[in-house]
Design an enzyme around this catalytic site. Structure first.
Site, PDB file in Angstrom:
ATOM      1  N   ASP A  11     -34.451 -24.684  26.205  1.00 15.75           N
ATOM      2  CA  ASP A  11     -34.752 -25.965  26.588  1.00 15.75           C
ATOM      3  C   ASP A  11     -33.527 -26.931  26.000  1.00 15.75           C
ATOM      4  OD1 ASP A  11     -36.644 -28.504  26.552  1.00 15.75           O
ATOM      5  OD2 ASP A  11     -36.377 -28.439  24.204  1.00 15.75           O
ATOM      6  N   ASP A  13     -33.426 -30.885  25.364  1.00 12.64           N
ATOM      7  CA  ASP A  13     -33.551 -32.163  24.044  1.00 12.64           C
ATOM      8  C   ASP A  13     -34.227 -31.577  22.823  1.00 12.64           C
ATOM      9  OD1 ASP A  13     -32.465 -34.266  25.581  1.00 12.64           O
ATOM     10  OD2 ASP A  13     -33.932 -34.239  26.753  1.00 12.64           O
ATOM     11  N   ASP A 170     -38.219 -25.854  20.975  1.00  6.98           N
ATOM     12  CA  ASP A 170     -38.562 -26.496  19.898  1.00  6.98           C
ATOM     13  C   ASP A 170     -40.013 -27.071  19.657  1.00  6.98           C
ATOM     14  OD1 ASP A 170     -38.003 -28.562  21.950  1.00  6.98           O
ATOM     15  OD2 ASP A 170     -37.707 -29.905  20.322  1.00  6.98           O
TER      16      ASP A 170
END
Length: 217
Positions: A11, A13, A170
């Protein structure tokens, strides 16, 4: 030491890049343009992860404003572009982890819900564009995370079964996509987990620094 996964899908951001302040500023400039109050950065961080449209929808629900999202999006996208390189930074350990994985012959790919047009300039700005063999944005395929489609697309592209791939993210969006794809997942503690209870997440690794990936064997 042989790394146990042939393909690692990251991922962006909240996982590789701390971009929350820039995304929040773009959103707040948009709110201001529509005569609405700015919101705290911490609030915006709780909305990041499912793509820009979901982000704007969340902000407009929060503001109790009935302006159609289709009316808002062009203004938001202009501010998003203006703020893209305002102050992003790689999280500590990210550059080293990417370089070492690449040096070990691991294929690296990126799967983000960020609009695809914004991904290459951000990676170039941060000096890591050459690390990735493939990039998928939120508009690259008909479905985005938490759909498993982007992860399965990448696994197929590099001729790897999902079990030989690792999703690194995240948030619950990343974890749900990985689980639906039959792909192991690792999560960072420092990103934008929203309502995900990291302590209870079924992952192969929960880390504070991306360099911890290098110890997997």
């Amino acid at each position: 030491m042989t790394f146990p996964y042939a393909l690692v899908v990251f991922d962006l951001d909240g996982t590789l890049v701390d971009s929350g302040a820039d995304i929040a500023e773009a959103l707040n400039r948009t709110l201001a343009d529509f005569g609405l109050a700015r919101v705290p950065e911490a609030t915006v961080l709780g909305w990041i992860g499912e793509g820009v449209r979901k982000l704007v929808e969340a902000a407009w629900r929060h503001a109790h404003d009935a302006t159609p999202v289709d009316t808002v999006m062009p203004t938001f996208m202009r501010h998003y572009a203006e703020c893209l390189l305002r102050s992003p930074r790689l999280y500590p350990g990210v550059a080293e982890a990417l370089a070492q994985l690449h040096a070990r012959g691991v294929t690296l790919a990126l799967c983000t819900n960020k609009p695809s047009a914004f991904v290459p300039p951000l990676l170039r700005h941060l000096g890591v564009a050459d690390a990735f063999a493939a990039l998928l944005g939120g508009d690259s395929l008909p479905e985005r995370k938490p759909s498993p489609l982007p992860l399965l697309h990448l696994a197929q592209r590099f001729a790897q079964p999902p079990a030989r791939c690792l999703m690194v993210g995240d948030s619950g969006t990343d974890l749900q996509a990985a689980q639906a794809a039959g792909m192991p997942a690792a999560l960072v503690r420092y990103g934008y987990p929203r309502d995900l209870d990291l302590a209870k997440a079924d992952v192969v690794l929960l880390m504070d620094d991306m360099r911890e990936l290098l110890a997997l064997a």
